[in-house]
Design an enzyme around this catalytic site. Structure first.
Site, PDB file in Angstrom:
ATOM      1  N   PRO A   9       0.782  -1.225   0.000  1.00 38.30           N
ATOM      2  CA  PRO A   9       0.000   0.000   0.000  1.00 38.30           C
ATOM      3  C   PRO A   9       0.822   1.288   0.000  1.00 38.30           C
ATOM      4  O   PRO A   9       1.837   1.394   0.679  1.00 38.30           O
ATOM      5  CB  PRO A   9      -0.834  -0.099   1.292  1.00 38.30           C
ATOM      6  N   ASN A  10       0.314   2.219  -0.777  1.00 37.58           N
ATOM      7  CA  ASN A  10       0.836   3.581  -0.918  1.00 37.58           C
ATOM      8  C   ASN A  10       2.111   3.685  -1.748  1.00 37.58           C
ATOM      9  O   ASN A  10       2.558   4.791  -2.053  1.00 37.58           O
ATOM     10  CB  ASN A  10       1.035   4.250   0.461  1.00 37.58           C
ATOM     11  N   ARG A  17       5.053  12.057  -3.336  1.00 34.92           N
ATOM     12  CA  ARG A  17       5.045  12.593  -1.974  1.00 34.92           C
ATOM     13  C   ARG A  17       6.283  12.065  -1.228  1.00 34.92           C
ATOM     14  O   ARG A  17       6.838  11.044  -1.593  1.00 34.92           O
ATOM     15  CB  ARG A  17       3.812  12.099  -1.192  1.00 34.92           C
ATOM     16  N   TYR A  22      11.313   8.429   0.595  1.00 33.66           N
ATOM     17  CA  TYR A  22      11.084   7.352  -0.376  1.00 33.66           C
ATOM     18  C   TYR A  22      11.655   7.622  -1.774  1.00 33.66           C
ATOM     19  O   TYR A  22      11.474   6.801  -2.678  1.00 33.66           O
ATOM     20  CB  TYR A  22       9.577   7.065  -0.479  1.00 33.66           C
ATOM     21  N   ASN A  71       7.854  -5.860  -1.203  1.00 35.78           N
ATOM     22  CA  ASN A  71       7.800  -4.786  -0.215  1.00 35.78           C
ATOM     23  C   ASN A  71       6.345  -4.672   0.234  1.00 35.78           C
ATOM     24  O   ASN A  71       5.524  -4.040  -0.432  1.00 35.78           O
ATOM     25  CB  ASN A  71       8.280  -3.458  -0.817  1.00 35.78           C
ATOM     26  N   ALA A  74       3.233  -1.010   4.731  1.00 35.13           N
ATOM     27  CA  ALA A  74       2.730  -1.001   6.117  1.00 35.13           C
ATOM     28  C   ALA A  74       2.208  -2.367   6.561  1.00 35.13           C
ATOM     29  O   ALA A  74       2.202  -2.667   7.764  1.00 35.13           O
ATOM     30  CB  ALA A  74       1.635   0.054   6.262  1.00 35.13           C
ATOM     31  N   HIS A  77       4.045  -4.754   9.055  1.00 36.66           N
ATOM     32  CA  HIS A  77       3.979  -4.626  10.510  1.00 36.66           C
ATOM     33  C   HIS A  77       2.654  -5.106  11.090  1.00 36.66           C
ATOM     34  O   HIS A  77       2.455  -5.044  12.301  1.00 36.66           O
ATOM     35  CB  HIS A  77       4.204  -3.152  10.893  1.00 36.66           C
ATOM     36  N   ASP A  84       1.740 -15.679   6.447  1.00 34.35           N
ATOM     37  CA  ASP A  84       1.312 -17.065   6.199  1.00 34.35           C
ATOM     38  C   ASP A  84       1.420 -17.423   4.714  1.00 34.35           C
ATOM     39  O   ASP A  84       1.803 -18.549   4.368  1.00 34.35           O
ATOM     40  CB  ASP A  84      -0.139 -17.267   6.655  1.00 34.35           C
ATOM     41  N   GLU A  95      12.536  -9.712   1.051  1.00 32.22           N
ATOM     42  CA  GLU A  95      11.785  -8.547   1.561  1.00 32.22           C
ATOM     43  C   GLU A  95      12.640  -7.297   1.359  1.00 32.22           C
ATOM     44  O   GLU A  95      13.821  -7.299   1.706  1.00 32.22           O
ATOM     45  CB  GLU A  95      11.525  -8.770   3.066  1.00 32.22           C
ATOM     46  N   HIS A  97      12.711  -3.019   1.917  1.00 35.47           N
ATOM     47  CA  HIS A  97      12.157  -1.746   2.377  1.00 35.47           C
ATOM     48  C   HIS A  97      13.059  -0.620   1.912  1.00 35.47           C
ATOM     49  O   HIS A  97      14.285  -0.693   2.072  1.00 35.47           O
ATOM     50  CB  HIS A  97      12.024  -1.716   3.905  1.00 35.47           C
ATOM     51  N   SER A  99      13.091   2.532   3.031  1.00 36.66           N
ATOM     52  CA  SER A  99      13.616   3.270   4.181  1.00 36.66           C
ATOM     53  C   SER A  99      14.184   2.290   5.211  1.00 36.66           C
ATOM     54  O   SER A  99      13.916   1.081   5.151  1.00 36.66           O
ATOM     55  CB  SER A  99      12.495   4.110   4.823  1.00 36.66           C
ATOM     56  N   ARG A 104      13.302   3.965  12.450  1.00 38.98           N
ATOM     57  CA  ARG A 104      12.132   4.853  12.460  1.00 38.98           C
ATOM     58  C   ARG A 104      11.273   4.567  13.703  1.00 38.98           C
ATOM     59  O   ARG A 104      11.797   4.212  14.742  1.00 38.98           O
ATOM     60  CB  ARG A 104      11.366   4.670  11.144  1.00 38.98           C
ATOM     61  N   ARG A 108       7.432   0.125  13.452  1.00 38.66           N
ATOM     62  CA  ARG A 108       8.009  -0.396  12.204  1.00 38.66           C
ATOM     63  C   ARG A 108       9.060  -1.480  12.464  1.00 38.66           C
ATOM     64  O   ARG A 108       9.573  -2.101  11.550  1.00 38.66           O
ATOM     65  CB  ARG A 108       8.610   0.735  11.373  1.00 38.66           C
TER      66      ARG A 108
HETATM   67  O1  CA2 Z   1      10.465   1.728   3.587  1.00 42.02           O
HETATM   68  C1  CA2 Z   1       9.618   1.036   3.024  1.00 42.02           C
HETATM   69  O2  CA2 Z   1       9.765   0.575   1.899  1.00 42.02           O
HETATM   70  C2  CA2 Z   1       8.273   0.806   3.722  1.00 42.02           C
HETATM   71  O3  CA2 Z   1       7.849  -0.514   3.389  1.00 42.02           O
HETATM   72  C3  CA2 Z   1       7.321   1.843   3.163  1.00 42.02           C
HETATM   73  C4  CA2 Z   1       5.961   1.841   3.856  1.00 42.02           C
HETATM   74  C5  CA2 Z   1       6.104   1.873   5.356  1.00 42.02           C
HETATM   75  O4  CA2 Z   1       4.835   1.734   5.966  1.00 42.02           O
HETATM   76  C6  CA2 Z   1       7.017   0.774   5.864  1.00 42.02           C
HETATM   77  O5  CA2 Z   1       7.143   0.898   7.262  1.00 42.02           O
HETATM   78  C7  CA2 Z   1       8.379   0.892   5.228  1.00 42.02           C
HETATM   79  C8  CA2 Z   1       5.152   3.053   3.425  1.00 42.02           C
HETATM   80  C9  CA2 Z   1       4.993   3.224   1.952  1.00 42.02           C
HETATM   81  C10 CA2 Z   1       4.442   4.581   1.683  1.00 42.02           C
HETATM   82  O6  CA2 Z   1       4.918   4.997   0.436  1.00 42.02           O
HETATM   83  C11 CA2 Z   1       4.800   6.298   0.131  1.00 42.02           C
HETATM   84  C12 CA2 Z   1       5.463   6.708  -1.009  1.00 42.02           C
HETATM   85  C13 CA2 Z   1       5.411   8.014  -1.364  1.00 42.02           C
HETATM   86  C14 CA2 Z   1       4.689   8.906  -0.611  1.00 42.02           C
HETATM   87  C15 CA2 Z   1       4.031   8.503   0.511  1.00 42.02           C
HETATM   88  C16 CA2 Z   1       4.084   7.177   0.883  1.00 42.02           C
END
Ligand code: CA2
Length: 141
Positions: A9-10, A17, A22, A71, A74, A77, A84, A95, A97, A99, A104, A108
């Site tokens: 997601p996201n 953003r 990111y 990846n 969120a 977590h 599973d 896996e 990530h 960041s 953080r 996380r």
């Molecule tokens: O660091 C990563 O790749 C994460 O998987 C990214 C997730 C975060 O919840 C994990 O803890 C670490 C969040 C992805 C959100 O991606 C965005 C990208 C651009 C703008 C806003 C959010």
């Protein structure tokens, strides 16, 4: 050699953003670079904001491809279901990530994924995906 990249997601917002965390490019642009870098790899890419769709994608590809780069964002977590699904498939999973999740917020630091994947790469930006592909290629030699 077939590799599936699955983003949670996201991550469809990459490049739009939060560039400080990111990075500044959409994943599709980065995928073009990966495809050029690894002409021997047949890439499939899937992104979803929906947990069950990620589980479906892991099951769909996880018995046939040579590797999955995942990846879960969120859901890393929170998702027992994704953990599973990874434990149930036969393809190796890395896996990734973007960041450094361990540097953080506390929430996380918990991952339902790290214990069932072959390995994890965190905090190296989008380069983590390239490193994961390199490892999968080496593993297949
Ligand atoms: O660091 C990563 O790749 C994460 O998987 C990214 C997730 C975060 O919840 C994990 O803890 C670490 C969040 C992805 C959100 O991606 C965005 C990208 C651009 C703008 C806003 C959010």
């Amino acid at each position: 050699m077939k590799i599936t990249i699955i983003n949670g997601p996201n991550l469809n917002l990459l490049g739009k953003r939060e560039p400080a965390i990111y990075g500044g490019q959409p994943f599709e642009a980065y995928l073009d670079k990966l495809t050029a870098l690894f002409p021997e790899v047949e890439f499939t890419y899937f992104q979803s904001n929906v947990e069950g769709e990620l589980v479906n994608a892991i099951q769909k590809h996880g018995f046939s491809v040579d590797g999955i780069v995942l990846n879960p964002a969120a859901y890393t977590h929170t998702s027992v279901a994704i953990g599973d699904a990874i434990a149930a498939i036969t393809s190796p999973v890395v896996e990734v990530h973007i960041s450094n999740v361990r540097g953080r917020e506390e929430f996380r630091k918990l991952s339902y994924v790290s214990g069932v994947v072959d390995g994890s790469i965190t905090g190296l930006g989008l380069s983590g995906y390239e490193l994961a592909v390199r490892w999968l290629l080496d593993r297949n030699k």
